[in-house]
Design a protein around this motif. Structure first.
Motif, mmCIF file in Angstrom:
data_model
loop_
_atom_site.group_PDB
_atom_site.id
_atom_site.type_symbol
_atom_site.label_atom_id
_atom_site.label_comp_id
_atom_site.label_asym_id
_atom_site.label_seq_id
_atom_site.Cartn_x
_atom_site.Cartn_y
_atom_site.Cartn_z
ATOM 1 N N GLU A 163 7.445 5.760 2.778
ATOM 2 C CA GLU A 163 6.661 6.993 2.829
ATOM 3 C C GLU A 163 6.859 7.758 4.131
ATOM 4 N N THR A 164 7.191 7.076 5.210
ATOM 5 C CA THR A 164 7.458 7.809 6.447
ATOM 6 C C THR A 164 8.681 8.714 6.287
ATOM 7 N N PRO A 209 0.822 -1.214 0.000
ATOM 8 C CA PRO A 209 0.000 0.000 0.000
ATOM 9 C C PRO A 209 0.856 1.264 0.000
ATOM 10 N N ARG A 210 0.438 2.241 -0.805
ATOM 11 C CA ARG A 210 1.070 3.551 -0.853
ATOM 12 C C ARG A 210 -0.031 4.604 -0.766
ATOM 13 N N MET A 211 0.188 5.644 0.039
ATOM 14 C CA MET A 211 -0.857 6.626 0.272
ATOM 15 C C MET A 211 -0.556 7.990 -0.338
ATOM 16 N N ILE A 212 0.696 8.251 -0.690
ATOM 17 C CA ILE A 212 1.071 9.555 -1.247
ATOM 18 C C ILE A 212 1.103 9.457 -2.765
ATOM 19 N N PRO A 213 0.272 10.230 -3.463
ATOM 20 C CA PRO A 213 0.248 10.134 -4.924
ATOM 21 C C PRO A 213 1.475 10.773 -5.552
ATOM 22 N N GLY A 214 1.708 10.419 -6.805
ATOM 23 C CA GLY A 214 2.788 11.052 -7.557
ATOM 24 C C GLY A 214 3.817 10.061 -8.031
#
Length: 327
Positions: A244-245, A216-221
């Protein structure tokens, strides 16, 4: 002074930030967020639409359809509005509220995918809906940013030469990997014109772009749930994967120095610091990292304490401590 007749004609090509006082490294940041679309994706949007008009894919009165996590959707909304096309953006639940509102304000229709494809995730589900929409109406046209030569060609013609003009002694170039348009365009340019430059791709942990497991990844781009069609790893010298952290911590560290930059920039700079620490040469190197956008696109996510606590369990004190340790 520049005088323009359409919003997509303006872009700042030569703004670089010296990050030595921020990161303690001889690293410069090419800032691509200073245009009316707010991101580097304006370059690809213009090139792909121009190519579509030249080859007859796009005709007056048609509606563009594209899958985007946000920034390209905003850029296409702007160019489509300026040129008189309709636009439908198929995005997913990770798209920030700011980008959704920008697209809708520019007249785009935004379709949000909430259920991922079992095998190809949210990106696969987005692409499937794009294909279904285009099959249902001959007036729809899919530019397909994932395979469109205009995506990487725009950076071969602009971003790469812009960096080379300012840094003829460049040693290392750090570029985030999303569709890999920016990465491939710049990597091809430097391979042909300045082959001594080391090209480092920076990806998100959980992305499958370079063969690592999906998560899972929550930051788009940056990152992808499906390997980008235009990626050619022979042009890439090294790959760094960033959790992502670490992206969030870098973004908050930059804010404490007055730079409100986006999640993709936080990822790229975190990856750049990691690569430099692991490959530090005997002499000082000159490095450039590409910043795709500004932080105003992420005010409801990366900048929000509650969002960070809910998603990553990060408290304000932890972020403050990380910033002091980074300085």
């Amino acid at each position: 002074m520049p005088v323009i007749s359409a919003p997509h004609e303006f872009n700042v090509p030569d703004l670089f930030v010296d990050l030595n006082n921020v990161l303690g490294e001889n690293l410069y940041l090419k800032c691509e967020g200073f245009n009316f679309a707010g991101s580097i994706k304006l370059k690809a949007a213009v090139e792909m639409i121009d190519r579509g008009e030249r080859d007859g894919t796009l005709r007056p009165g048609m509606t563009l359809v594209e899958s985007s996590s946000g920034n390209l959707g905003v850029a296409l909304s702007l160019v489509a509005r300026s040129k008189g096309y309709g636009f439908v953006c198929v995005t997913d639940s990770r798209c920030t509220l700011a980008n959704r509102q920008r697209m809708e304000n520019l007249g785009a229709q935004v379709r949000i995918i909430t259920e991922p494809d079992p095998e190809s995730g949210l990106l696969g589900a987005r692409i499937r809906l794009v294909q279904e929409l285009c099959a249902s109406d001959a007036g729809y046209a899919w530019l397909n940013q994932y395979a469109n030569l205009g995506n990487w060609m725009s950076h071969y013609r602009t971003t790469g030469p812009e960096i080379a003009a300012q840094f003829p002694d460049l040693d290392v170039l750090f570029i985030g990997a999303g569709t890999t348009g920016t990465l491939m365009g710049c990597a091809r340019y430097f391979r042909e014109n300045q082959p001594s430059v080391t090209v480092v791709a920076v990806d998100s942990v959980g992305s499958v772009t370079f063969g690592t497991p999906a998560a899972p990844r929550m930051i788009p781009g940056l990152g992808a749930g499906v390997r980008p069609q235009m990626l050619d790893e022979s042009y890439v010298d090294a790959v760094v994967h960033v959790p992502e952290t670490d992206t969030v911590r870098m973004c908050h560290h930059l804010v404490r120095h007055g730079y409100v930059l986006g999640g993709s920039t936080g990822t790229v700079l975190s990856g750049a610091r990691q690569w430099i620490a692991e490959n530090r040469p005997e002499r000082d190197i000159v490095g450039v990292a590409v910043s795709p956008d500004l932080g105003d696109h992420y005010l409801d996510t990366v900048s929000q304490e509650k969002w960070l606590q809910d998603i990553y369990g990060l408290s304000p004190d932890e972020l403050s401590g990380a910033s002091r340790a980074t300085a």
